[in-house]
Scaffold this active site. Structure first.
Site, mmCIF file in Angstrom:
data_model
loop_
_atom_site.group_PDB
_atom_site.id
_atom_site.type_symbol
_atom_site.label_atom_id
_atom_site.label_comp_id
_atom_site.label_asym_id
_atom_site.label_seq_id
_atom_site.Cartn_x
_atom_site.Cartn_y
_atom_site.Cartn_z
ATOM 1 N N PRO A 1 0.826 -1.212 0.000
ATOM 2 C CA PRO A 1 0.000 0.000 0.000
ATOM 3 C C PRO A 1 0.858 1.259 0.000
ATOM 4 O O PRO A 1 2.066 1.199 0.258
ATOM 5 C CB PRO A 1 -0.822 -0.135 1.287
ATOM 6 C CG PRO A 1 -0.039 -1.066 2.145
ATOM 7 C CD PRO A 1 0.685 -1.997 1.238
ATOM 8 N N PRO A 2 0.262 2.410 -0.272
ATOM 9 C CA PRO A 2 1.034 3.664 -0.299
ATOM 10 C C PRO A 2 1.606 4.008 1.071
ATOM 11 O O PRO A 2 0.994 3.744 2.105
ATOM 12 C CB PRO A 2 -0.004 4.714 -0.736
ATOM 13 C CG PRO A 2 -1.112 3.938 -1.360
ATOM 14 C CD PRO A 2 -1.141 2.615 -0.670
ATOM 15 N N LYS A 55 8.318 2.000 0.010
ATOM 16 C CA LYS A 55 8.845 1.280 -1.154
ATOM 17 C C LYS A 55 9.885 2.119 -1.898
ATOM 18 O O LYS A 55 10.976 1.643 -2.213
ATOM 19 C CB LYS A 55 7.685 0.906 -2.092
ATOM 20 C CG LYS A 55 6.634 0.007 -1.471
ATOM 21 C CD LYS A 55 5.589 -0.439 -2.477
ATOM 22 C CE LYS A 55 4.762 0.718 -3.006
ATOM 23 N NZ LYS A 55 3.935 1.362 -1.974
ATOM 24 N N SER A 106 -13.603 -13.846 2.432
ATOM 25 C CA SER A 106 -13.038 -14.244 3.725
ATOM 26 C C SER A 106 -14.014 -14.135 4.890
ATOM 27 O O SER A 106 -13.671 -14.524 6.006
ATOM 28 C CB SER A 106 -11.789 -13.410 4.027
ATOM 29 O OG SER A 106 -12.126 -12.055 4.197
ATOM 30 N N LYS A 123 -4.987 -8.596 9.702
ATOM 31 C CA LYS A 123 -6.218 -8.958 10.404
ATOM 32 C C LYS A 123 -5.955 -9.238 11.884
ATOM 33 O O LYS A 123 -6.728 -8.832 12.760
ATOM 34 C CB LYS A 123 -6.855 -10.176 9.728
ATOM 35 C CG LYS A 123 -7.404 -9.874 8.335
ATOM 36 C CD LYS A 123 -7.946 -11.125 7.664
ATOM 37 C CE LYS A 123 -8.503 -10.797 6.283
ATOM 38 N NZ LYS A 123 -9.028 -11.981 5.575
#
Length: 810
Positions: free
Chosen positions: A377-378, A382, A697, A740
């Site tokens: 994710p942003p 990275k 899920s 989670k």
């Protein structure tokens, strides 16, 4: 109607009659024959002009004038010259009464008529049958010879002189017609006949009766046309000067070339320098051959030819690329590890992969550079990690953003046949960095597009393939270039938008969202020290953070996978604390209360943990781009006929999970509860209806809620669960386990039910969290129900594998 052949005898005497009419006094009848003019000429009063007559209706009108109206005829222009047989609506209302001076017959059976304009008039109605014959009204006006009129006449005369200087359409001697004219009306008509302009403008001048108004309009037209002619002359002069300059330069260049040839072919200094550069540098042989061929072409060209500039630019590119230059990789693994840890907390897997590559390079120089793709994710680091990799390896770093890229030429370059051609951005970066082994970051590789200009993702296949990029050929450079020593690092937020062939060439390393524990460590050891280093004075004398304040910012003011928003909020607190410190002259200790004062009420409105076990309500776990979150599933029975109601803005996959869960629940409870399904409607709702939700899920969570509401058994509120189900009751693995589990931990739920095949993913959960959690791993829905619907909430499940989260427990 008579034709031309019938009238040959009649028109043979027209010239004699015209001569006779000139000697008689002019008398203008109220009804006159009319000639419709379709030329681009307007006849003005007080002027003598010729025109041509050829149509039958015009010849009959001319004959009528010669025989019955004392050689007086009314001339009016057509609105559209293309109309062959005009009617009254095709004519302007205002025309000119003219006296015929002379008529001459031409070989093509047409007549040339010389007339003198007498007065302007408008026609009232047509009384003719075979040709136009109009009742007319002469247009006259009263005026005195005022100073204004005299000034206008003088200005028009001056403007006409200016116009004649630029225009070749009016001979200068024509202006002599105005020299002795002192009558404003006559002057205005003669000036109007000399004035340039189209048929519409000339007709407007004819329709203006008062000479002052006519002169003003003439002045406007002359000023406009004179200005246009002046501009045209200036442009012509510039073009002429450029042509003369170009011819002169060409002559001098050719002369210089001949002189050089006579003196023994002295080489141009630029070409001489290029040849010396080729011989004195260690270029590959194929580069030297290409450069020599281009120099030979350049020698045969004029130095100022456009093609010569193209050749010079090409030579500049191929001779300034780093064909051999490169930096030495660090062989100190400990130093590289230290640099990576200094810049980033966590991110163990990408760090380990870089250290493995460095270790391999230390013992084998033939080790191929990995093509790494960081997916996450942003804001999780990275891009900045790629910079740290370059620093740790002692390499130069370059970045190329691929977001929104649609043109293949951005990768491969343009062919030299195109105007303004340039190499692709890969080669531009290589030249800019000056080495052949940099670290190049290809940012946002998942956001490239396809257009009519090509597919840049397909062009990247060659760049990112270690077997092919040894001889990468840019369309502009046209020579093979070795990219195998470049360490390419790509970043993406998602993988599914990357073409499979391109994805297959990359080593994907997932960087998941930071946990609250990681965010706290990053804020305390990275973000706050970085902010403190930006202060001129000692920051520790201005402010300090309590750990509880940092945790409050993380939990109540940011909800993101990375730490960008966290840094913004901390900076906001620091700015306000600095202002208070300057005002009070005291150091500010930032506490949770100060955070609330500076940032306002909590921005994160998270639903609280369920206070007690409830029937039909279960706690699920979900993954979002911002990390993990808890998801409550609510179900209830309402009187009906076995229908299913689904609300909460669920996607197609999640709706299918609800239907599977309903079928599975009916199978589990058996015939004993069959009437509850047939005599009631079942309503399944997922709160926060404004937020779209999807994915498989939540299958075990929905099934548990349905069984609970049918059997009227409460679901434990101290358990959260996730997992996909099948119609056979199997529990399948899902993704996002780390996020989670962290979501359950934040909510204060320390017991999580997970699919058995996700047991290996628990190792990714931070140890500080893992040791406080209890995990139950299940393979079937029955094992889930044994734990979640246990009436004795303190009783452990007899089925399913339950263990504390100690990483050493197996």
């Amino acid at each position: 109607m008579p034709n031309k052949n019938d009238n040959k005898g009649k028109y043979s005497r027209l010239e004699k009659e015209a001569k006779k009419a000139r000697e008689e006094k002019i008398s203008i009848p109220n009804v006159l024959p009319a000639i419709a003019m379709r030329s681009n000429m307007v006849i003005f009063p007080n002027t003598v002009v010729p025109f041509y007559v050829g149509r039958e209706i015009s010849l009959m009108a001319l004959e009528e004038a010669m025989e019955k109206t004392n050689q007086i005829v009314f001339v009016v222009n057509q609105k559209d010259p293309a109309v062959e047989t005009p009617t009254e609506k095709d004519l302007y209302k205002v025309g000119t009464i003219v006296r015929i001076i002379q008529v001459g017959k031409l070989p093509d059976e047409t007549f040339k008529v010389l007339v003198e304009g007498i007065a302007r008039a408008k026609w009232i109605k047509n009384v003719g049958e075979k040709f136009f014959k109009f009742e007319i009204e002469i247009l006259r006006t009263r005026y005195g010879k005022s100073k204004r009129l005299i000034a206008l006449m003088r200005m028009v005369k001056e403007e006409l002189h200016k116009y004649v200087q630029y225009s070749r359409k009016i001979p200068p001697e024509t202006l002599m017609l105005l020299e002795d004219v002192d009558n404003p009306d006559v002057f205005a008509d003669i000036a109007a006949s000399l004035c340039p302009g189209n048929i519409e403008e000339k007709q407007q001048l004819l329709e203006i009766v008062h000479p002052a108004n006519r002169l003003e309009r003439i002045l406007d037209i002359l000023a406009r046309e004179t200005e246009l002619l002046e501009i045209e002359q200036q442009l012509d002069q510039k073009v002429k000067e450029r042509i003369e300059k170009s011819q002169r330069e060409y002559y001098l260049r050719e002369k210089l070339r001949v002189i050089r040839d006579e003196l023994g072919g002295e080489e141009d200094i630029e070409i001489k320098e290029l040849k010396e550069k080729i011989e004195n540098n260690n270029y590959p042989e194929f580069v030297k051959e290409k450069a020599r061929a281009e120099i030979n072409r350049l020698e045969k060209m004029s130095p100022y030819a456009p093609e010569a500039t193209v050749v010079r630019t090409y030579l500049d590119w191929i001779l300034n690329l780093p064909w051999h230059e490169k930096t030495d990789d660090t062989d100190d693994i400990n130093f590289a590890e230290k640099v990576l840890n200094e810049d980033h907390y966590g991110l163990d897997e990408p760090k380990r992969r870089i250290l493995e590559y460095l270790a391999t390079r230390k013992v084998s120089q033939k080790a191929k550079a990995p093509i790494i793709c960081f997916v996450g994710p942003p804001g999780v680091g990275k891009t900045s990690l790629a910079k740290s990799i370059a620093r740790a390896m002692n390499r130069k770093f370059g970045r190329m953003s691929l977001g929104g890229l649609r043109d293949e030429a951005e990768i491969r370059g343009h062919r030299r046949t195109y105007v303004g051609a340039m190499p692709g951005r890969i080669m531009q970066l290589i030249r800019k960095l000056g080495v052949k082994n940099p670290v190049i970051l290809l940012d946002e590789i998942d956001k490239m597009g396809i257009s009519f200009q090509g597919d840049p993702a397909s062009a990247l296949l060659e760049v990112l393939d270690p077997e092919q990029n040894k001889e990468f050929v840019d369309h502009y450079i046209e020579l093979p270039y070795d990219l195998s020593e470049v360490l390419f690092v790509t970043t993406a937020n998602v993988l599914y938008t990357i073409p499979p062939a391109l994805r297959d060439r990359m080593e994907v390393i997932e960087i998941s969202s930071y946990t609250d524990v990681e965010k706290f460590y990053i804020a305390k050891n990275y973000i706050i020290p970085k902010i403190e280093s930006e202060f001129v004075e000692k920051a520790d004398e201005i402010f300090s953070f309590k750990d509880t304040a940092i945790k409050k910012i993380i939990n109540e003011y940011t909800l993101e996978p990375g730490v960008r928003e966290l840094e913004r909020e901390i900076r906001s607190v620091v700015r306000k604390a600095t202002l208070d410190a300057i005002k009070t002259g005291k150091k500010i200790v930032i506490s949770p209360e100060k955070v609330t004062e500076y940032l306002g009420p909590s921005k994160i409105k998270d639903e609280d943990k369920l206070e007690k076990p409830m029937i039909g309500v279960t706690t699920g776990l979900a993954w979002t781009p911002n990390g993990g979150t808890t998801l409550y599933i609510e179900s209830t029975l309402i009187p009906g006929n076995g229908g299913l109601i689904i609300t909460g803005q669920l996607g197609d996959v999640m709706k299918e999970s609800v239907r599977i869960a309903l079928s599975l629940a009916r199978k589990i409870v058996g015939d004993e509860y069959a009437e509850k399904f047939t005599k009631n409607d079942i309503h399944v709702h997922v709160p926060e209806g404004a937020v779209p939700k999807d994915g498989p899920s939540a299958g075990v969570t929905i099934t548990t809620a349905l069984v609970s509401v049918v059997k009227n058994i409460p679901v434990r509120n101290d358990i959260a669960m996730t997992g996909e189900i099948t119609l056979r009751g199997r529990v399948l693995p899902v993704g996002g386990i780390k996020e989670k589990v962290m979501a359950a931990y934040r909510k204060g739920i320390y017991h999580v039910i997970l699919p058995k095949k996700n047991e290996v993913d628990i190792e990714k959960v931070p140890e500080v969290v893992r040791t406080k959690m209890k995990f139950t791993f299940v393979e079937t829905i029955e094992e889930v129900l044994e734990v979640a619907l246990n009436e004795d909430n303190s009783k452990e499940s007899r089925k399913g594998r339950t263990r504390k989260g100690n990483s050493n427990t197996k």
